[in-house]
Design a protein around this motif. Structure first.
Motif, short mmCIF file in Angstrom:
data_model
loop_
_atom_site.label_atom_id
_atom_site.label_comp_id
_atom_site.label_asym_id
_atom_site.label_seq_id
_atom_site.Cartn_x
_atom_site.Cartn_y
_atom_site.Cartn_z
N ILE A 1 -6.22 15.23 74.07
CA ILE A 1 -5.56 16.20 73.60
C ILE A 1 -4.67 16.11 72.52
CG2 ILE A 1 -3.86 18.17 74.17
CD1 ILE A 1 -4.80 18.03 77.23
N ALA B 1 0.22 18.30 81.80
CA ALA B 1 1.27 19.13 81.22
C ALA B 1 2.50 18.24 81.45
CB ALA B 1 1.41 20.34 81.95
N ILE C 1 -0.43 23.96 78.82
CA ILE C 1 -1.71 23.55 79.29
C ILE C 1 -1.82 24.59 80.36
CG2 ILE C 1 -2.66 21.96 80.89
CD1 ILE C 1 -2.57 20.93 78.27
N GLY D 1 -4.39 19.47 85.87
CA GLY D 1 -3.58 20.51 84.57
C GLY D 1 -2.24 20.04 84.78
#
Length: 211
Positions: A61, A86, A71, A82
């Motif tokens: 990312i 994040a 996210i 996730g």
């Protein structure tokens, strides 16, 4: 030094998150017969594997998208992954349900999402891509700018690649079916003669071993 694709494949095989059974196929929920079953949720039970995956997703990312606003995880398999990503990036986390909740606020998207936010979607597994792209559509409907999607593993189905292209969604995965088979062969995880069967299945998974 191994590539990320081969390292992640090795990790998935080592904890049996991926099982290969060409002679004793699995049956997916769709009814498809499959010589492979991938359950990336198992990676959460192994801190070293979990860290390799989190680090890989985070670096992907950062390299591809730079500064982002949030996210979004795809429920349910990518919620934990996730949230880990994040947290590492220090940005808000939200997740997208497969269908709106049938009580309370009836939310499809859980968490805070502001119009115009630049969002990267995290997914655990890409098969046909339909559920993943449904989440992207929900985020776009909520006026988010979806920069792309990152995932742990893809089966590399041709129909999935076509669907992502049609939806104009960039997909990046840490590992894939091709690299998994190569790693499994090198580790003597499967027999050499099974490789062709596994390659054949991927070309037409919906009709493989169907009467």
């Amino acid at each position: 030094m191994k590539s990320t694709e081969r390292l992640v494949a090795e990790k998935l095989l080592s904890i049996k998150a991926v099982k290969l059974q060409p002679s004793n196929p699995f049956t997916w929920a769709s009814g498809w017969k499959s010589p492979i079953y991938c359950d990336n949720r198992k990676t959460l039970a192994y801190p070293d594997v979990r860290t390799v995956i989190k680090t890989g997703l985070v670096s992907t990312i950062q390299r591809k998208y730079g500064k982002i606003d949030a996210i979004a995880g795809v429920a349910t398999g990518a919620i934990a992954q996730g949230a880990l990503v994040a947290d590492a990036l220090g940005v808000p986390f939200l997740y997208v349900r497969s269908a709106p909740k049938d009580h309370g606020m009836g939310n499809l998207i859980e968490g805070e999402l502001k119009p115009g936010w630049k969002v990267v979607v995290v997914e655990d597994l890409i098969s046909t891509g339909m559920s993943s792209l449904k989440a992207v559509a929900a985020l776009r409907q909520a006026e988010a700018e979806v920069l792309g999607m990152v995932a742990i593993f893809t089966y590399q189905f041709p129909q999935a690649a076509a669907a992502f292209d049609e939806a104009n969604v960039e997909l990046t995965t840490l590992s894939n079916y091709t690299e998994l088979l190569a790693e499994a062969k090198d580790l003597d995880y499967i027999k050499a003669e099974d490789i062709e069967v596994l390659k054949e299945w991927r070309q037409s998974p919906s009709t493989w071993m169907q009467e």
